[in-house]
Design an enzyme around this catalytic site. Structure first.
Site, PDB file in Angstrom:
ATOM      1  N   LEU A 136       0.973  -1.154  -0.004  1.00 15.39           N
ATOM      2  CA  LEU A 136       0.089  -0.223   0.091  1.00 15.39           C
ATOM      3  C   LEU A 136       0.887   1.164  -0.044  1.00 15.39           C
ATOM      4  O   LEU A 136       1.521   1.442   1.114  1.00 15.39           O
ATOM      5  CB  LEU A 136      -0.849  -0.004   1.123  1.00 15.39           C
ATOM      6  CG  LEU A 136      -1.907   1.127   1.521  1.00 15.39           C
ATOM      7  CD1 LEU A 136      -2.749   1.381  -0.035  1.00 15.39           C
ATOM      8  CD2 LEU A 136      -2.784   1.173   2.553  1.00 15.39           C
ATOM      9  N   SER A 139       2.645   6.665   2.434  1.00 19.27           N
ATOM     10  CA  SER A 139       3.567   7.538   3.099  1.00 19.27           C
ATOM     11  C   SER A 139       4.259   8.256   2.091  1.00 19.27           C
ATOM     12  O   SER A 139       5.058   7.683   1.105  1.00 19.27           O
ATOM     13  CB  SER A 139       4.345   6.733   4.175  1.00 19.27           C
ATOM     14  OG  SER A 139       3.766   6.422   5.331  1.00 19.27           O
ATOM     15  N   TRP A 173       8.919   4.623   2.654  1.00 13.90           N
ATOM     16  CA  TRP A 173       8.401   3.616   4.025  1.00 13.90           C
ATOM     17  C   TRP A 173       7.304   2.579   3.827  1.00 13.90           C
ATOM     18  O   TRP A 173       7.072   1.976   4.686  1.00 13.90           O
ATOM     19  CB  TRP A 173       8.095   4.709   5.389  1.00 13.90           C
ATOM     20  CG  TRP A 173       8.872   5.763   5.548  1.00 13.90           C
ATOM     21  CD1 TRP A 173       8.586   6.943   5.810  1.00 13.90           C
ATOM     22  CD2 TRP A 173      10.173   5.393   6.046  1.00 13.90           C
ATOM     23  NE1 TRP A 173       9.872   7.755   6.326  1.00 13.90           N
ATOM     24  CE2 TRP A 173      11.050   6.792   6.385  1.00 13.90           C
ATOM     25  CE3 TRP A 173      11.291   4.298   6.470  1.00 13.90           C
ATOM     26  CZ2 TRP A 173      12.072   6.978   6.924  1.00 13.90           C
ATOM     27  CZ3 TRP A 173      12.480   4.267   6.791  1.00 13.90           C
ATOM     28  CH2 TRP A 173      13.035   5.700   7.068  1.00 13.90           C
ATOM     29  N   GLN A 314      11.731  -9.896  45.851  1.00 15.30           N
ATOM     30  CA  GLN A 314      10.556  -9.415  45.599  1.00 15.30           C
ATOM     31  C   GLN A 314      10.464  -8.360  44.303  1.00 15.30           C
ATOM     32  O   GLN A 314       9.490  -8.025  43.402  1.00 15.30           O
ATOM     33  CB  GLN A 314       9.824  -8.516  46.790  1.00 15.30           C
ATOM     34  CG  GLN A 314       8.531  -7.881  46.707  1.00 15.30           C
ATOM     35  CD  GLN A 314       8.027  -7.387  47.911  1.00 15.30           C
ATOM     36  OE1 GLN A 314       8.346  -8.085  48.831  1.00 15.30           O
ATOM     37  NE2 GLN A 314       7.079  -6.296  47.813  1.00 15.30           N
ATOM     38  N   PHE A 398       5.192   3.717  13.541  1.00 16.48           N
ATOM     39  CA  PHE A 398       4.691   3.327  12.107  1.00 16.48           C
ATOM     40  C   PHE A 398       3.190   2.753  12.230  1.00 16.48           C
ATOM     41  O   PHE A 398       2.507   2.757  12.978  1.00 16.48           O
ATOM     42  CB  PHE A 398       5.787   2.153  11.349  1.00 16.48           C
ATOM     43  CG  PHE A 398       5.522   0.648  11.990  1.00 16.48           C
ATOM     44  CD1 PHE A 398       6.122  -0.162  11.317  1.00 16.48           C
ATOM     45  CD2 PHE A 398       4.659   0.421  12.930  1.00 16.48           C
ATOM     46  CE1 PHE A 398       5.926  -1.567  11.572  1.00 16.48           C
ATOM     47  CE2 PHE A 398       4.528  -1.089  13.364  1.00 16.48           C
ATOM     48  CZ  PHE A 398       5.283  -1.838  12.762  1.00 16.48           C
ATOM     49  N   ASP A 399       2.701   2.571  11.119  1.00 15.19           N
ATOM     50  CA  ASP A 399       1.351   2.310  10.612  1.00 15.19           C
ATOM     51  C   ASP A 399       0.437   2.997  11.493  1.00 15.19           C
ATOM     52  O   ASP A 399      -0.526   2.915  12.039  1.00 15.19           O
ATOM     53  CB  ASP A 399       1.120   0.811  11.495  1.00 15.19           C
ATOM     54  CG  ASP A 399      -0.129   0.056  10.658  1.00 15.19           C
ATOM     55  OD1 ASP A 399      -0.011  -0.241   9.848  1.00 15.19           O
ATOM     56  OD2 ASP A 399      -1.144   0.389  11.377  1.00 15.19           O
ATOM     57  N   GLY A 400       0.793   4.390  11.040  1.00 18.30           N
ATOM     58  CA  GLY A 400      -0.121   5.416  11.837  1.00 18.30           C
ATOM     59  C   GLY A 400       0.394   5.726  13.230  1.00 18.30           C
ATOM     60  O   GLY A 400       0.177   5.118  13.961  1.00 18.30           O
ATOM     61  N   GLY A 401       1.116   6.822  13.176  1.00 15.40           N
ATOM     62  CA  GLY A 401       1.854   7.292  14.782  1.00 15.40           C
ATOM     63  C   GLY A 401       0.772   7.358  15.566  1.00 15.40           C
ATOM     64  O   GLY A 401      -0.211   8.051  15.365  1.00 15.40           O
TER      65      GLY A 401
END
Length: 432
Positions: A136, A139, A173, A314, A398-401
């Protein structure tokens, strides 16, 4: 109503298959593409080609296409993909991107392509042979969060005879964009602004944005200068993912390559990237699981100079507990999001966006908690933590910030008058 989080027998079988495939083919992939003789991103990308070929033969690409179109995707394609992605990302990040980008690159064709377009463009991905790549092309240089208002968006000008689009501009990108040889992926779904003629005024907005499919054959039919790819800069993580800078210069493609209609581009982009948002949640789960499993094994095994393994301290146990809780929360949110998206045929989107934001930001925190368990040992390149941290740091971007895109999508949803705060939680039945 009965609430269950048990996978179906078919999903359990898919999970076991994915786990076995990852163990055999992905566990050593990082060592292959980071070998000393690998000096460029494209060389790293090409080094994973045999694994991609194996994945194609195993049906992992055809499984991304609905059965009605000749593929083997099940009734819950996004949830099935989330199960598979987590298993893959436990061992590697780059190879799965090359394999699974088909679902993103082909999404516009699957959603809005004509019968003829689907038959032609999906064919290479249904044969279970070769190493077909889809992309796709979205960017652009300078960022694409506000692409609808960007006057410099890649343009497709209708030729004087109306038979072709003439494409000019550039992308970067976009995973798999250059293909194996920098002459293009098998199918590129290119986001661009359609202009009716040369020197036509550019009206910013959604009304003239479209997606045009480009094939390797289209590129080969042009002058070589019409499609130019330049090796991308070295990146922090995902070191064998190829997203080169590509320039289109008077690239001509048939008018019949228009997917859907002019103006439909933003809708198709949004739907494609909504499903992929949930996949980032699954990627994050794989990374977190690897970090937790390594930290837990270390804590049970090593005394670090003391008299008993450090898990009995712990402070160490608390970090492991925090890691596991964030992992389980991220996985449940991701599965819930994917299940809701599948059940609503892509209409229930809120969970996908939340899964992307929450899981991607939790991943870096979980890896750092694991490093605290190991201490200085975690710095060693013998450990997985350095590359887990690098890959995790990329996920919120990535993939839409998360800042410019995903949180804004959620903000816009919340601002709507019809927004129901309980709809995602209760499957649209909040009135009950």
């Amino acid at each position: 109503m009965t609430i269950t989080f048990t996978l179906t027998p078919e999903q359990q079988q898919l999970q076991q298959f994915a786990r076995s495939f990852a163990d055999v083919h992905l566990r050593t992939a990082h060592a292959v593409y980071t070998a000393p003789h690998i000096t460029t991103t494209q060389a790293a990308f090409n080094s994973i080609r045999p694994v991609v070929s194996t994945a194609v033969a195993a049906g992992l690409v055809s499984a991304q296409i609905p059965s009605a179109l000749g593929g083997t995707a099940g009734d819950s394609p996004l949830l099935d993909a989330a199960i598979l992605v987590e298993e893959f990302f436990v061992h590697d990040s780059s190879v799965p991107i090359a394999i699974l980008s088909a679902s993103l690159g082909l999404a516009p064709v699957i959603m809005a392509g004509t019968k003829e377009q689907r038959k032609e463009l999906l064919a290479p991905f249904l044969t279970k042979s070769g190493e077909p790549l889809a992309c796709l092309g979205f960017s652009e240089k300078g960022g694409s969060a506000n692409y609808i208002l960007n006057p410099a968006l890649t343009t497709a000008i209708v030729s004087p005879d109306g038979k072709e689009f003439v494409i000019n501009g550039g992308k970067l990108w976009a995973s798999n964009l250059g293909g194996w040889d920098y002459r293009g992926a098998d199918v590129i779904s290119l986001v661009c602004r359609v202009l009716p003629r040369v020197n036509a005024p550019i009206a910013t907005g959604p009304q003239n944005i479209a997606i045009i499919a480009i094939t390797r054959g289209d590129i080969a039919a042009n002058e070589e200068s019409a499609f130019t790819a330049v090796d991308q800069e070295d990146t922090l993580g995902f070191n064998a993912v190829s997203g080169p800078a590509v320039t289109f210069m008077n690239l001509r493609v048939p008018r019949e390559r228009l997917i859907g209609s002019v103006g439909q581009g933003p809708e198709l982009v949004s739907k494609a990237f909504t499903g992929s948002a949930a996949m980032v949640g699954a990627m994050a789960c794989g990374i977190m699981r690897a970090a937790f499993e390594d930290a837990l094994a270390f804590a049970k095994r090593e005394a670090c100079g003391g008299t008993h393994p450090v898990i009995h301290h712990q402070s160490v146990a608390d970090r492991l507990i925090e890691m596991k809780m964030r992992l389980e929360t991220a996985r449940l949110l991701t599965w819930k999001a994917a299940s809701a998206f599948d059940a609503s045929q892509g209409q229930d989107v809120e969970g996908c966006w939340m899964a992307k934001v929450y899981a991607s930001e939790a991943a870096t925190e979980v890896v750092q908690l694991g490093m605290a368990v190991l201490g200085m040992e975690s710095y060693s390149l013998r450990q997985r933590f350095p590359r887990l941290l690098r890959d995790a740091a990329c996920l919120p971007i990535f993939d839409g910030g998360n800042v410019g895109v995903r949180r804004r999508e959620l903000q816009n949803l919340f601002e709507g008058e019809a927004y129901d705060p309980l709809a995602f939680a209760y499957g649209g039945q909040s009135e009950a």
